[in-house]
Design a protein around this motif. Structure first.
Motif, PDB file in Angstrom:
ATOM      1  N   ASN A 127       0.826  -1.202   0.000  1.00 11.56           N
ATOM      2  CA  ASN A 127       0.000   0.000   0.000  1.00 11.56           C
ATOM      3  C   ASN A 127       0.862   1.256   0.000  1.00 11.56           C
ATOM      4  O   ASN A 127       0.789   2.092   0.893  1.00 11.56           O
ATOM      5  N   THR A 172      -2.428   6.831  -1.782  1.00 13.92           N
ATOM      6  CA  THR A 172      -1.514   6.338  -0.750  1.00 13.92           C
ATOM      7  C   THR A 172      -0.177   5.883  -1.322  1.00 13.92           C
ATOM      8  O   THR A 172       0.627   5.298  -0.611  1.00 13.92           O
ATOM      9  N   THR A 216       0.104   1.065  -5.262  1.00 11.64           N
ATOM     10  CA  THR A 216      -0.623  -0.017  -4.606  1.00 11.64           C
ATOM     11  C   THR A 216      -0.515  -1.282  -5.450  1.00 11.64           C
ATOM     12  O   THR A 216      -0.775  -1.249  -6.646  1.00 11.64           O
TER      13      THR A 216
END
Length: 314
Positions: free
Chosen positions: A36, A103, A106
């Protein structure tokens, strides 16, 4: 003689360079690996994702994502920031680059077992603890059209492969998938996989076209690995024209949500709710719904029906 877990580690390790997550990919207990962005890596060993001690940087994550998707014959860059690819040994990789992924890069890596499990193997693992194996074992022999539903990672593809392995050896199984994951222990399987368009936007082959192509291949069993769009129209049409023994999988959070999901997909193909109800109730003989909490298992069996011109499940 080398034991099975060692064979599995060697098989996975030889597929591609998984960089910092190689120890997890080589672990025979791991079914999914999640990166992530920068930070900790997560792994699922059958009981849900758990944080590992492995830590990656954003640079490492991006380089790994681009390399793995390229190894599967697809591209990942600023123009195509999300990609899905299948590597050898049935490993599936999905990746999303920033800024689409807020984020950071991924990566989701799905790791199938090296040996496609049988229904008996799944029973031994507790998959049929809620609904007994006897309730589903005869569905393939009866040529019942099946819709297998559940959340991501609940075991839909695994169950479908195990069920299809029970088809007669003389039967011709044609599978259609966006990214090929089905692994069926059967002597006569033809696998079709959708193709991503090139950088110029040409050459793509969508699932709905593959369903039409498959119908020309004289399948005894027509299977769509995951119904997620307008191809639902072709699948429903095919299963209503004498193609018994077919199957498909569908993402749904509960068995009660299945009618609404089919209606939503039908709308993408220009079908109204009434048309979806009539086609689906006739096409599928059973709905098998899976759950992954606390561990993957077959949770419910239902059947599609029509009430007041709308699709329901009983």
């Amino acid at each position: 003689m080398t034991d099975a877990p060692t064979d599995r580690r060697r098989s996975r390790a030889a597929v591609a360079d998984f960089g910092p997550v190689t120890p997890l990919v080589a672990d025979p207990r791991v079914t999914d690996v999640f990166v992530n962005g920068a930070g900790a890596v997560w792994a699922d060993r059958g009981g849900g994702p758990q944080r590992t001690t492995i830590v990656v940087t954003e640079q490492q994550a991006r380089a790994l994502a681009v390399r793995l998707v390229a190894a599967g014959g697809r591209h990942l860059d600023e123009a195509a920031p999300a990609g899905d690819a299948r590597l050898a040994d049935g490993i599936r990789v999905h990746a999303v680059l920033p800024p689409v992924s807020r984020t950071g890069t991924t990566i989701s890596i799905r790791l199938p077992s090296p040996r496609a499990p049988s229904l008996r193997d799944m029973e031994d693992a507790g998959f049929f603890r809620t609904v007994p194996l006897a309730a589903v074992a005869g569905l393939v022999e009866q040529r019942t059209n099946l819709l297998i539903t559940g959340a991501g990672g609940s075991g839909k593809t695994t169950l479908l492969g195990a069920l299809l392995a029970r088809a007669g050896p003389a039967e011709r199984i044609v599978t259609i998938e966006d990214v090929a994951e089905l692994r069926i222990r059967h002597p006569h399987v033809v696998s079709l996989e959708a193709r991503q368009a090139n950088l110029e936007g040409a050459g793509g082959i969508a699932l709905e076209r593959l369903v039409r192509e498959a119908l020309r291949m004289r399948p005894d069993r027509l299977v769509v690995g995951e119904v997620r769009g307008a191809e639902v129209r072709e699948l429903l049409s095919a299963l209503n024209t004498g193609h018994d023994g077919g199957a498909g999988t569908l993402h749904a959070n509960s068995i009660a949500d299945v009618p609404a999901r089919l209606e939503a997909l039908g709308a993408l193909a220009g079908m109204d709710a009434g048309a979806v109800a009539r086609q689906a109730a006739s096409a599928f003989g059973a709905v098998l719904h899976l759950d992954r909490a606390p561990r993957r298992h077959l949770a419910q069996i239902g059947a599609l029906a029509i009430e007041r011109d709308r699709l329901v499940v009983r």
